[in-house]
Design a protein around this motif. Sequence first.
Motif, short mmCIF file in Angstrom:
data_model
loop_
_atom_site.label_atom_id
_atom_site.label_comp_id
_atom_site.label_asym_id
_atom_site.label_seq_id
_atom_site.Cartn_x
_atom_site.Cartn_y
_atom_site.Cartn_z
N GLU A 111 -17.50 10.95 -2.01
CA GLU A 111 -18.14 9.57 -2.31
C GLU A 111 -19.71 9.87 -2.69
N THR A 112 -20.31 10.98 -2.63
CA THR A 112 -21.89 10.86 -2.90
C THR A 112 -22.15 11.79 -4.30
N GLU A 113 -23.06 11.49 -4.72
CA GLU A 113 -23.34 12.08 -6.13
C GLU A 113 -23.28 13.58 -6.23
N ALA A 114 -23.42 14.29 -5.02
CA ALA A 114 -23.33 15.75 -5.17
C ALA A 114 -22.02 16.25 -5.08
N SER A 115 -21.20 15.41 -4.36
CA SER A 115 -19.66 15.71 -4.25
C SER A 115 -19.00 15.40 -5.49
N GLN A 116 -19.41 14.78 -6.65
CA GLN A 116 -18.83 14.59 -7.89
C GLN A 116 -19.09 15.81 -8.72
N ALA A 117 -20.10 16.83 -8.37
CA ALA A 117 -20.31 17.84 -9.34
C ALA A 117 -19.13 18.97 -9.08
N TYR A 118 -18.52 19.39 -10.19
CA TYR A 118 -17.45 20.08 -10.23
C TYR A 118 -17.82 21.53 -10.31
N GLU A 119 -16.85 22.44 -9.42
CA GLU A 119 -17.19 23.94 -9.41
C GLU A 119 -16.00 24.46 -10.22
N ILE A 120 -16.69 25.57 -11.08
CA ILE A 120 -15.41 26.10 -11.99
C ILE A 120 -15.06 27.28 -11.39
N MET A 121 -13.79 27.50 -11.29
CA MET A 121 -13.20 28.74 -10.49
C MET A 121 -12.21 29.56 -11.37
N LYS A 122 -12.16 30.66 -11.64
CA LYS A 122 -11.33 31.56 -12.42
C LYS A 122 -10.59 32.41 -11.58
N GLU A 123 -9.18 32.21 -12.10
CA GLU A 123 -8.18 33.02 -11.15
C GLU A 123 -7.08 33.64 -12.09
N LEU A 124 -6.89 34.81 -12.47
CA LEU A 124 -5.98 35.22 -13.26
C LEU A 124 -6.14 34.84 -14.88
N GLY A 125 -7.47 34.79 -15.09
CA GLY A 125 -7.85 34.12 -16.63
C GLY A 125 -7.57 32.58 -16.74
N THR A 126 -7.52 31.84 -15.58
CA THR A 126 -7.15 30.53 -15.66
C THR A 126 -8.62 29.77 -15.09
N ASN A 127 -9.04 28.68 -15.60
CA ASN A 127 -10.20 28.15 -15.34
C ASN A 127 -9.87 26.84 -14.72
N GLN A 138 -7.50 17.35 4.59
CA GLN A 138 -7.17 15.90 5.14
C GLN A 138 -8.25 15.14 4.06
N LYS A 139 -9.21 15.50 3.75
CA LYS A 139 -10.05 14.74 2.83
C LYS A 139 -10.20 14.55 1.51
N SER A 140 -9.52 15.81 0.86
CA SER A 140 -9.31 15.89 -0.40
C SER A 140 -7.85 15.86 -1.03
N ASP A 141 -7.91 15.05 -2.03
CA ASP A 141 -6.47 15.30 -2.62
C ASP A 141 -6.36 16.74 -3.42
N THR A 142 -7.48 17.02 -4.06
CA THR A 142 -7.35 18.25 -5.11
C THR A 142 -7.41 19.34 -4.20
N TYR A 143 -6.78 19.79 -2.90
CA TYR A 143 -7.00 20.75 -2.30
C TYR A 143 -6.66 22.23 -3.03
N PHE A 144 -7.44 23.22 -2.61
CA PHE A 144 -7.55 24.48 -3.27
C PHE A 144 -7.86 25.52 -2.09
N ASN A 145 -6.86 26.36 -2.16
CA ASN A 145 -6.89 27.55 -0.98
C ASN A 145 -7.20 28.74 -1.61
N ARG A 146 -8.40 29.40 -1.42
CA ARG A 146 -8.51 30.81 -2.22
C ARG A 146 -7.89 31.81 -1.54
N LYS A 147 -7.30 31.58 -0.17
CA LYS A 147 -6.56 32.54 0.30
C LYS A 147 -5.02 32.64 0.16
#
Length: 595
Positions: A111-127, A138-147
Motif C-alpha cells: 500500500e505504499t509508494e515504494a512497495s508498488q515498484a516492481y522487481e524484475i527476476m529472470k529464471e530459465l530465460g523467463t522474466n 499471507q500478505k501478497s497475492d502474487t507470491y513467489f518462492n525462489r527456493k
Amino acid sequence: IITSCCADFCLFRSTAGRKSCPLCPEEKFKACYSHKLRRHLQNLHWKVYAEFEGYRMCICHLPCRNVKPSLSGDHASGRHVAHYHCVVCSVTIARKTDMISHLKRHVNKGETEASQAYEIMKELGTNVQLLPNHTTPQKSDTYFNRKMKTNRQLVFCSLAVLAEERNPVECLDAFGATGIMGLQWAKHLLNAVRVTITDISETCVKMIKENCKLNNIRVDGGMRVPRGSDGASGEVEGVPIATVEVAKMDANVIMHLRPFDYIHLDPFGTAVNYLDAAFRNVRNLGIISVTSTDTGSLYAKSPNVTLRHYGCHIVRTEYYRELAARMVVATVARAAARCNKGIEVLLAVALEHFVLVVVRVLRGPVQADESAKKLRKLMHCQWCEERVFLKLGNMVDDTLPCNCHGSLPGKTAVQLGPLWSGPLFNTGFLRRMLSAAVKHSMDDIQPLVKTLIYESECTTLKSLVHGPSALTNQVECGVVIKTLNTGEESGKRKIADESGNFVKKLKSDAALDHPPFYYSIHRHSIRGMNMPKLNKFLQYLTEAGFRVSRTHFDPTGVRTDATLLQFKSVLTKYSVPTCTNASATQTSVSVEKTV
C-alpha cells in the motif's frame, strides 16, 4: 510531517511577533518568539520522530485522538495522549514502536509508494515482475518462492516428456500467482503445448498479463506463430513467440469445465481439496503433478492435521520424507479411484520445502482396483525402526523381522498409514526427463534426476545414456510410449507384442521394483566404532548380495532390500574401534605396568 487531520492547526498563529507551536495546543505551549519556538520543536517534537521513506513523523500533542479517561473513569477530567500520524492512512498511534510495526504492515500489503515498484527476476530465460512483498504469502497475492526453482524445473521436464508423446498438450497451471511456470512452458515448448494459467485473485491475473507482455507472449486469442524449420523459434521483435490463456477462475471450477492432458497443482499448503476435480476431466494417459508445501503435517510435526487432511496416522521416523511422499501418493490414488481411474507413479520427490508427486492417469475400474490394492498399512518398530508393509487381506499380521517385542517390555510396534506400497519412480520416464533437462540446459536438477534414476533401479552404476537411441520407446505401466522424435516405423502389432511381453516379464519378475524405504547409516551406527565411508559401505552391501543405492530423501540414507538385522551385521563387520578407545586401553596398560 503534519497530516491532514491537523490542517486547522498547521498555520503559525502569530500575536505581535510571537508564534504558536503548530503541534501543541495553546494551553500547553503559549505563543513565543521564533528562537524559543525552534528550541521547543527540536527538543520535544523533532527529537522523537519516526522516519519512513524520507518522511519524518513528529510527535503531536493536539487533541486529534479521543481523550484518555482518568482513573475514576471521567472523560472530562482526562488528558490528551501524544501520538503520531501515519503518512499512509492518517491513523493516530501513540507509541513509536507501534507506528513502525503499522508501517511495516502497509509495506507487506503493498500500500505504499515504494512497495508498488516492481522487481524484475529472470529464471530459465523467463522474466517476471515481483512486488517487494512477494515472499510473504499471507500478505501478497502474487507470491513467489525462489527456493522452489527445483520444483519448477522438475515439473517442466515432466511436461516436456509428455509433449514428446502427444502434440499439442493441453496443460493447466491452476495456481498462477506470478505466472512464471506457465510462461516457462509456453516460451520453451512453444506450439507443443497450449497453456492455460488461472488464479482466483484479480491482482494475480493482472500481474500474469503484464508478465506475458514482458516475455513477448500473446494473451488469449490470435493465431500461434509457427516454428522455424529447424524446430526452434527465434524471437522477432514485435511478433509474439507463443500464446497463453489467462483466466480469473477457481481451480476446481475450470478443472470441472474443461479436459486437460497435464494439470499442475501447487496451492499454498495442501492440495487435497483439488484432487477430485483434477481427476474428473483429465484425459487418459495424462499426467497430474501435485506439489504439497504443508511440511508441518507431512513430516509428522502436526499429527492431528495429518489425520484431518490425509486420513493417515504417522509418527516421526528416520525415513519421514519417504513416508510423506507415500502418504501423498496414497491420497492421490484414493482421489483417482473415486473417479474410476488408476495411477502409475512416475516421480516422487520430498525435499526440505516441498513434496512433489507426478502420476500418470489410467482410466478404468480395473486400473483403479489395482491402484487401490497398493494402499496398505505399515508396521513400524519404535525401538529399532524396522518396518514392513502388511499383506493384503483381513488377517492382521503384526510380525516384524526384529525381536524387540520379545526382548523389551510392552508393545514396541505401531501401525502407520494407509500408505502407498508400490514403486515411487519410473525409470524410463526419469531417463526421458534427464534428456529434457540436458536439452533445455537445466544444470541444477541433472544431479538430482540422476540420483532418482539410480534410486529407481536400486543400483550404484554410473552409466547413463542421454542419446535419442536410448529414449525412443519407453514402457510405462504395460504401455509402450512411442516418442515423436523416433524415426523407426513400428506397426500396431509390434507395439502390442512388446507391451504384452513386458506385462508377462513384469508379472514373472516382481523384483524389478525398488525396495521400499531406506536406512540411515548414522542412525544405526555402533557406539565406539568408526563406520566406513558411505560409498565403501554400499560396495560391501553389494558384495554381500543385496541391491543398494543412495537416496535423495536423505544424504546419509541407503536404499536396500536387506533387513535391518542384515544391514547392521554388515555395518558392524566393517566398522573399526575408535582411536579414543584404543588410546584409553594403552594408557590403562601403561599405568598398570608403572604400578
